[in-house]
Design an enzyme around this catalytic site. Structure first.
Site, PDB file in Angstrom:
ATOM      1  N   SER A 109       0.787  -1.082  -0.049  1.00 19.99           N
ATOM      2  CA  SER A 109       0.156  -0.035   0.043  1.00 19.99           C
ATOM      3  C   SER A 109       0.819   1.426   0.228  1.00 19.99           C
ATOM      4  O   SER A 109       2.090   1.176   0.617  1.00 19.99           O
ATOM      5  CB  SER A 109      -0.880  -0.084   1.321  1.00 19.99           C
ATOM      6  OG  SER A 109      -1.447   1.390   1.619  1.00 19.99           O
ATOM      7  N   TYR A 140      -1.368  -0.459  11.042  1.00 22.46           N
ATOM      8  CA  TYR A 140      -1.671  -1.057   9.662  1.00 22.46           C
ATOM      9  C   TYR A 140      -0.411  -1.064   8.788  1.00 22.46           C
ATOM     10  O   TYR A 140       0.067  -1.709   8.236  1.00 22.46           O
ATOM     11  CB  TYR A 140      -3.075  -0.562   9.103  1.00 22.46           C
ATOM     12  CG  TYR A 140      -3.218  -0.779   7.786  1.00 22.46           C
ATOM     13  CD1 TYR A 140      -3.211  -1.958   7.237  1.00 22.46           C
ATOM     14  CD2 TYR A 140      -3.144   0.225   6.842  1.00 22.46           C
ATOM     15  CE1 TYR A 140      -3.514  -2.247   5.907  1.00 22.46           C
ATOM     16  CE2 TYR A 140      -3.224   0.043   5.489  1.00 22.46           C
ATOM     17  CZ  TYR A 140      -3.375  -1.197   4.883  1.00 22.46           C
ATOM     18  OH  TYR A 140      -3.628  -1.300   3.783  1.00 22.46           O
ATOM     19  N   LYS A 192       2.221  -3.574   6.961  1.00 24.95           N
ATOM     20  CA  LYS A 192       2.893  -3.538   5.514  1.00 24.95           C
ATOM     21  C   LYS A 192       4.210  -3.230   5.162  1.00 24.95           C
ATOM     22  O   LYS A 192       4.966  -4.029   4.518  1.00 24.95           O
ATOM     23  CB  LYS A 192       1.962  -2.526   4.621  1.00 24.95           C
ATOM     24  CG  LYS A 192       0.446  -2.664   4.541  1.00 24.95           C
ATOM     25  CD  LYS A 192       0.156  -3.823   3.491  1.00 24.95           C
ATOM     26  CE  LYS A 192      -1.412  -4.280   3.443  1.00 24.95           C
ATOM     27  NZ  LYS A 192      -1.652  -5.297   2.557  1.00 24.95           N
TER      28      LYS A 192
HETATM   29  N1  UFG Z   1     -12.638  11.365   3.531  1.00 23.89           N
HETATM   30  C1  UFG Z   1     -13.681  12.343   3.546  1.00 23.89           C
HETATM   31  N2  UFG Z   1     -14.774  11.701   4.360  1.00 23.89           N
HETATM   32  C2  UFG Z   1     -14.832  10.411   4.639  1.00 23.89           C
HETATM   33  C3  UFG Z   1     -13.780   9.470   4.261  1.00 23.89           C
HETATM   34  C4  UFG Z   1     -12.691   9.937   3.811  1.00 23.89           C
HETATM   35  O1  UFG Z   1     -13.305  13.433   3.579  1.00 23.89           O
HETATM   36  O2  UFG Z   1     -15.877   9.989   5.258  1.00 23.89           O
HETATM   37  C5  UFG Z   1     -11.297  11.773   2.784  1.00 23.89           C
HETATM   38  C6  UFG Z   1     -10.217  11.917   3.617  1.00 23.89           C
HETATM   39  O3  UFG Z   1      -9.840  12.564   4.717  1.00 23.89           O
HETATM   40  C7  UFG Z   1      -9.051  11.607   2.308  1.00 23.89           C
HETATM   41  C8  UFG Z   1      -9.718  11.120   1.246  1.00 23.89           C
HETATM   42  O4  UFG Z   1     -11.092  11.361   1.505  1.00 23.89           O
HETATM   43  O5  UFG Z   1      -8.676  12.901   2.074  1.00 23.89           O
HETATM   44  C9  UFG Z   1      -9.700   9.659   1.039  1.00 23.89           C
HETATM   45  O6  UFG Z   1      -9.646   9.002   2.188  1.00 23.89           O
HETATM   46  P1  UFG Z   1      -9.925   7.388   2.388  1.00 23.89           P
HETATM   47  O7  UFG Z   1     -10.142   7.028   3.883  1.00 23.89           O
HETATM   48  O8  UFG Z   1     -10.759   6.963   1.426  1.00 23.89           O
HETATM   49  O9  UFG Z   1      -8.504   6.913   1.998  1.00 23.89           O
HETATM   50  P2  UFG Z   1      -6.997   7.344   2.765  1.00 23.89           P
HETATM   51  O10 UFG Z   1      -6.193   7.726   1.656  1.00 23.89           O
HETATM   52  O11 UFG Z   1      -7.066   8.139   3.914  1.00 23.89           O
HETATM   53  O12 UFG Z   1      -6.510   5.974   3.010  1.00 23.89           O
HETATM   54  C10 UFG Z   1      -6.246   4.860   1.909  1.00 23.89           C
HETATM   55  C11 UFG Z   1      -6.455   3.425   2.485  1.00 23.89           C
HETATM   56  C12 UFG Z   1      -5.401   3.107   3.399  1.00 23.89           C
HETATM   57  C13 UFG Z   1      -4.355   3.338   3.279  1.00 23.89           C
HETATM   58  C14 UFG Z   1      -3.887   5.103   2.756  1.00 23.89           C
HETATM   59  C15 UFG Z   1      -2.404   5.168   2.340  1.00 23.89           C
HETATM   60  O13 UFG Z   1      -7.828   3.352   2.680  1.00 23.89           O
HETATM   61  O14 UFG Z   1      -5.637   1.609   3.782  1.00 23.89           O
HETATM   62  O15 UFG Z   1      -4.843   5.155   1.646  1.00 23.89           O
HETATM   63  O16 UFG Z   1      -2.010   4.338   1.291  1.00 23.89           O
HETATM   64  F1  UFG Z   1      -3.464   3.461   4.336  1.00 23.89           F
END
Ligand code: UFG
Length: 346
Positions: free
Chosen positions: A128, A152, A156
């Site tokens: 990841s 997590y 990885k």
């Molecule tokens: N976000 C919102 N509202 C929500 C959910 C997410 O605004 O309800 C925003 C987050 O702040 C972020 C973007 O949407 O800016 C993406 O968030 P995600 O939770 O979908 O994904 P992340 O980039 O935080 O996390 C992903 C994977 C993780 C991994 C990470 C880094 O889900 O497993 O990328 O690679 F660790």
């Protein structure tokens, strides 16, 4: 090696695993799924049979059950393993670090041992972009500094290190591709398989899909004061079918010679903000989706997107589907979910 490679897919009933099974079968590989269904559904196997035109053999087991895993290897005799099976909720990992390390790292150790004991030499590993921690700059190349910001992510990183140690061991015959995913999203265009979050989704796209379906009142946009074009977080969303096809390309690259170790980013090279994703999903649905701006989520970075050049060079693969297809496919899947056993249990 057998003309037709036999591939053991751990976590093959899960989100990325199930899409990869479809692409593997389409590309002419024999597939055997291993899953303990701790975060996936048995009925996905029926959907896979429909999509693949044949039953997909599977073994229900936990990778930590070493005797069962060894028996599975003895019976299946795989030529290759694609290893998806892992816990992946960042917040949960902070609460339960031991469970994450035991399951993710322990499961991987047992799997690598079984591969070694049974002469299985090809591994494609599900890593990841989380291994880059809070990135210093974007786009992110594979030689960027590594670091994790939660348990997590640590698991990885540890699993990547273990695989590299094994590759470096004298006499090792292992060939491994470590694939660092950015933000997988979307679903198969048939609408038959897709992401199935249990409880409140952590990730943006399934949360948007459930809000569009009326299952959630509104989306919380986590932070609108980031130094990005509209103030909201920017990520590299990659269509899950593009991602699945990259696994087939990685397996072929390992099989056909070249480097014994491949470590590549899987992303599109394009960043989309939270508001842009909500807008794209609204276009797919045909109406606005309610959302409100709230405080930043702790641990989030402003932006995270890939330099995907190395994957194109080494795998001959690049993402071809855009954010509109991703949203249309995720929406088709979400709408079909009401007819599944999982919806009935909600
Ligand atoms: N976000 C919102 N509202 C929500 C959910 C997410 O605004 O309800 C925003 C987050 O702040 C972020 C973007 O949407 O800016 C993406 O968030 P995600 O939770 O979908 O994904 P992340 O980039 O935080 O996390 C992903 C994977 C993780 C991994 C990470 C880094 O889900 O497993 O990328 O690679 F660790």
């Amino acid at each position: 090696m057998a003309e037709r490679m036999k591939v053991l897919v751990t976590g093959g009933a899960g989100y990325i695993g199930s899409h990869t099974v479809v692409e593997l079968v389409a590309a002419g590989f024999d597939v055997h799924v291993v899953d303990n269904f701790c975060n996936s559904e048995r009925w996905i196997l029926q959907r896979l049979a429909t999509l693949c035109g044949r039953e997909i053999p599977h073994t229900e087991l936990n990778l930590l059950d070493e005797a069962a895993l060894q028996a599975c290897f003895a019976a299946v005799k795989p030529d290759a393993v694609i290893h998806f099976a892992a816990l992946k909720a960042v917040g949960e990992s902070v609460q339960q670090p031991l469970r994450y390390h035991r399951n993710n790292v322990g499961g991987t150790l047992a799997l690598l041992q079984a591969m070694q004991d049974h002469g299985c030499q090809h591994l494609v590993f599900s890593s990841s972009a989380t291994v880059y921690g809070n990135p210093e700059s974007c786009p992110i190349r594979e030689d960027a500094p590594l670091g994790a910001t939660n348990p997590y992510g640590q698991t990885k990183l540890v699993m990547e290190h273990v695989i590299r140690d094994l590759l470096a061991a004298p006499g090792s015959l292992l060939r491994a591709a470590i694939l660092r995913y950015f933000n997988p999203a979307g679903a198969h265009e048939s609408g038959l398989i897709g992401e199935l979050p249990r409880g409140v989704p952590n990730n943006l796209v399934p949360f948007v899909a459930q809000t569009a379906a009326g299952l959630r009142a509104e989306i919380s946009v986590f932070g609108d004061d980031y130094p990005t074009r509209d103030g909201t977080g920017v990520r590299d969303y990659i269509h899950v079918v593009d991602l699945a096809q990259a696994h087939v390309a990685a397996l072929r690259a390992l099989r056909d010679g070249g480097d014994r170790e491949i470590t590549v980013n899987l992303g599109t090279g394009n960043g989309f903000s939270v508001l842009e994703v909500i807008e794209a999903f609204s276009r797919a649905v045909g109406r606005p989706i309610p959302h409100k701006r709230v405080a930043r989520r702790p641990g989030d970075s402003a932006e995270c997107w890939a330099d995907p050049a190395l994957a194109e060079k080494v795998l001959g693969w690049k993402a071809s589907r855009g954010v509109d297809a991703m949203c249309a496919d995720a929406w088709r899947w979400q709408q079909g979910l009401s007819d599944t056993p999982t919806a009935a249990r909600r």
